[in-house]
Design a protein around this motif. Structure first.
Motif, short mmCIF file in Angstrom:
data_model
loop_
_atom_site.label_atom_id
_atom_site.label_comp_id
_atom_site.label_asym_id
_atom_site.label_seq_id
_atom_site.Cartn_x
_atom_site.Cartn_y
_atom_site.Cartn_z
N ARG A 1 -10.01 -6.88 12.54
CA ARG A 1 -9.91 -7.42 11.18
C ARG A 1 -10.48 -8.82 11.16
O ARG A 1 -10.67 -9.46 12.19
N LEU B 1 7.57 -5.57 18.10
CA LEU B 1 6.37 -5.33 17.28
C LEU B 1 5.71 -4.05 17.76
O LEU B 1 5.49 -3.87 18.97
N VAL C 1 0.83 -1.21 0.00
CA VAL C 1 0.00 0.00 0.00
C VAL C 1 0.87 1.27 0.00
O VAL C 1 0.69 2.16 -0.83
N PHE D 1 -0.10 -0.67 16.10
CA PHE D 1 -0.44 0.68 15.64
C PHE D 1 -1.80 1.13 16.17
O PHE D 1 -2.83 0.83 15.58
N TYR E 1 -2.78 1.32 -4.86
CA TYR E 1 -2.95 -0.14 -4.79
C TYR E 1 -4.43 -0.50 -4.70
O TYR E 1 -4.96 -1.31 -5.46
N TYR F 1 -9.29 -12.21 10.01
CA TYR F 1 -8.09 -12.95 9.58
C TYR F 1 -8.51 -14.31 9.04
O TYR F 1 -9.10 -15.11 9.76
N1 UFG Z 1 -0.50 -3.82 12.48
C1 UFG Z 1 0.23 -3.50 13.61
N2 UFG Z 1 1.58 -3.61 13.54
C2 UFG Z 1 2.23 -4.03 12.41
C3 UFG Z 1 1.47 -4.35 11.27
C4 UFG Z 1 0.10 -4.22 11.33
O1 UFG Z 1 -0.31 -3.11 14.64
O2 UFG Z 1 3.46 -4.07 12.42
C5 UFG Z 1 -1.97 -3.73 12.55
C6 UFG Z 1 -2.54 -2.75 11.56
O3 UFG Z 1 -2.53 -1.44 12.12
C7 UFG Z 1 -3.93 -3.32 11.35
C8 UFG Z 1 -3.74 -4.82 11.52
O4 UFG Z 1 -2.51 -4.98 12.21
O5 UFG Z 1 -4.77 -2.86 12.35
C9 UFG Z 1 -3.65 -5.57 10.22
O6 UFG Z 1 -2.66 -4.95 9.42
P1 UFG Z 1 -2.10 -5.61 8.09
O7 UFG Z 1 -1.09 -4.68 7.51
O8 UFG Z 1 -1.67 -7.01 8.35
O9 UFG Z 1 -3.39 -5.70 7.21
P2 UFG Z 1 -4.34 -4.53 6.69
O10 UFG Z 1 -5.68 -4.79 7.26
O11 UFG Z 1 -3.77 -3.19 6.82
O12 UFG Z 1 -4.20 -4.87 5.17
C10 UFG Z 1 -5.20 -5.34 4.43
C11 UFG Z 1 -4.62 -6.18 3.26
C12 UFG Z 1 -4.02 -5.31 2.23
C13 UFG Z 1 -4.90 -4.14 1.91
C14 UFG Z 1 -5.18 -3.35 3.15
C15 UFG Z 1 -5.97 -2.11 2.85
O13 UFG Z 1 -3.67 -7.11 3.71
O14 UFG Z 1 -3.82 -6.06 1.05
O15 UFG Z 1 -5.89 -4.20 4.02
O16 UFG Z 1 -6.32 -1.44 3.97
F1 UFG Z 1 -4.39 -3.32 1.03
#
Ligand code: UFG
Length: 340
Positions: free
Chosen positions: A233, A217, A88, A220, A151, A235
């Motif tokens: 989310r 880790l 992203v 966020f 993306y 999963y």
């Molecule tokens: N998170 C953390 N720490 C990290 C990584 C992620 O706290 O180091 C949190 C994020 O803030 C979020 C959750 O974990 O709340 C999930 O994060 P991911 O990055 O694993 O997944 P996302 O939900 O952000 O990503 C998904 C899809 C992507 C898509 C994105 C768009 O995996 O392909 O949603 O929002 F683009």
């Protein structure tokens, strides 16, 4: 004779798991990948799991002539398209590169496939198209929101390209699967996620922290309006997700589609918070994870999870693997990689 499915991006995380499930369901699979974001680990792993010499072609799908040659040399009945850039943040910095790669490759596939009589096209879309939904869980009818990154926009545009192509060309039908958050690895630990550099996604960051590749880790945000303050989310286990593709491909091949273009949410229907996932990982693997709370990550939505009932009913598919098993597999995979 078995029907042949072309898996573009088949050497990657999702593509390799789908390849394995397709072969185990009786399909022949051709993997094509430009290897721009992976090495041969997952292709070799897929060959080992299935005991099959899975044909592999190094192809850049943006190269139309190369795609032509692929379809000329093989009788392909369906294509599952994974080959795309997926970071992203990078897409915000390099929009042209993202639009060119993700759109050109898909346009070539549709164009070449239909002229070679390959009717069935499955596109790997994402829950990102929903943005932050007003109502949860999200159904396929929930409105798409304006994309917040190039993306995400490529996912929306590719969905539209498929929808419009199906409408215009009588000989094409398509399915878009909207994945929620795919995680985990194959139970054999021979295939899994191999992020290059610092992982963006949560589970690879967790496993890399556990193995000592990352110090700590960052979670966020813990001030979201959710029960424990961290994001929610859906999963979805990678093997469960892969099986949804087998259901979708057979639905297309066996002429069971209700509309020539269909969309399905692929998720569990259960929201899990970041903190819950971290705690579950620690518990099932008996590991104390070094983590801290950090500021919110720009662009993150508070909560998103699927209503998967359409996929449950129409595809006859359901997420089955308990999250504990998924997190155990993710850890086994990280340990396997560390030893390699
Ligand atoms: N998170 C953390 N720490 C990290 C990584 C992620 O706290 O180091 C949190 C994020 O803030 C979020 C959750 O974990 O709340 C999930 O994060 P991911 O990055 O694993 O997944 P996302 O939900 O952000 O990503 C998904 C899809 C992507 C898509 C994105 C768009 O995996 O392909 O949603 O929002 F683009």
């Amino acid at each position: 004779m078995a029907q042949t499915v072309l898996v573009s991006g088949g050497a990657g995380f999702i593509g390799s798991h789908v390849t394995v499930e397709l072969i185990q369901a009786g399909y022949d699979v051709i993997v094509a990948d430009n290897m721009s974001n992976c090495d041969k680990t997952c292709l070799l792993g897929a060959r080992k799991i299935t005991g099959r010499k899975i044909p592999f072609f190094k192809v850049d799908f943006c190269n139309r002539n190369a795609v032509e040659r692929l379809f000329q040399a093989n009788k392909i009945e369906a294509v599952i398209h994974f080959a795309a850039f997926k970071a992203v943040g990078e897409s915000v910095e390099q929009p042209v590169m993202y639009y060119r790669n993700n759109l050109d490759s898909f346009l070539n596939i549709i164009d070449v496939a239909r002229t070679h009589g390959c009717r069935n096209i499955l596109f790997s879309s994402s829950a990102t198209v929903y943005g932050q939904p007003e109502e949860l869980p999200v159904t396929e009818e929930s409105p798409r929101q304006e994309a917040t990154s190039p993306y995400g926009n490529t996912k929306q545009i590719c969905e539209d390209i498929l929808r419009d192509s199906v409408k215009a060309y009588g000989n094409v039908r398509g399915i878009a699967l909207r994945y929620f958050n795919p995680i985990g690895a194959h139970p054999s630990a021979l295939i899994g996620e191999l992020p290059r550099g610092v992982p963006n996604n949560l589970v690879p960051f967790i496993t890399q922290t556990a193995i000592g590749k990352r110090e700590c880790l960052s979670i966020f945000g813990n001030d979201y309006p959710t029960p424990d303050g961290t994001c929610l989310r859906d999963y979805i286990d990678i093997v469960d997700l892969a099986k949804a593709h087998v259901c979708a491909v057979s639905r297309m091949m066996e002429d069971k589609m209700k509309e020539p273009y269909e969309i399905f949410n692929i998720g569990t229907g259960r929201p899990v918070s970041v903190l819950e996932l971290v705690n579950a990982f620690q518990k099932v693997n008996g590991i104390k994870l070094n983590y801290r709370f950090a500021p919110r990550r720009p662009g993150d939505v508070t909560a998103v999870w699927a209503d998967p009932s359409k996929a449950n009913k129409e595809l006859g598919w359901k997420a089955e693997r308990p999250v504990e098993e998924t997190l155990r597999a993710a850890w086994n995979w990280e340990k396997y990689i560390a030893k390699k």
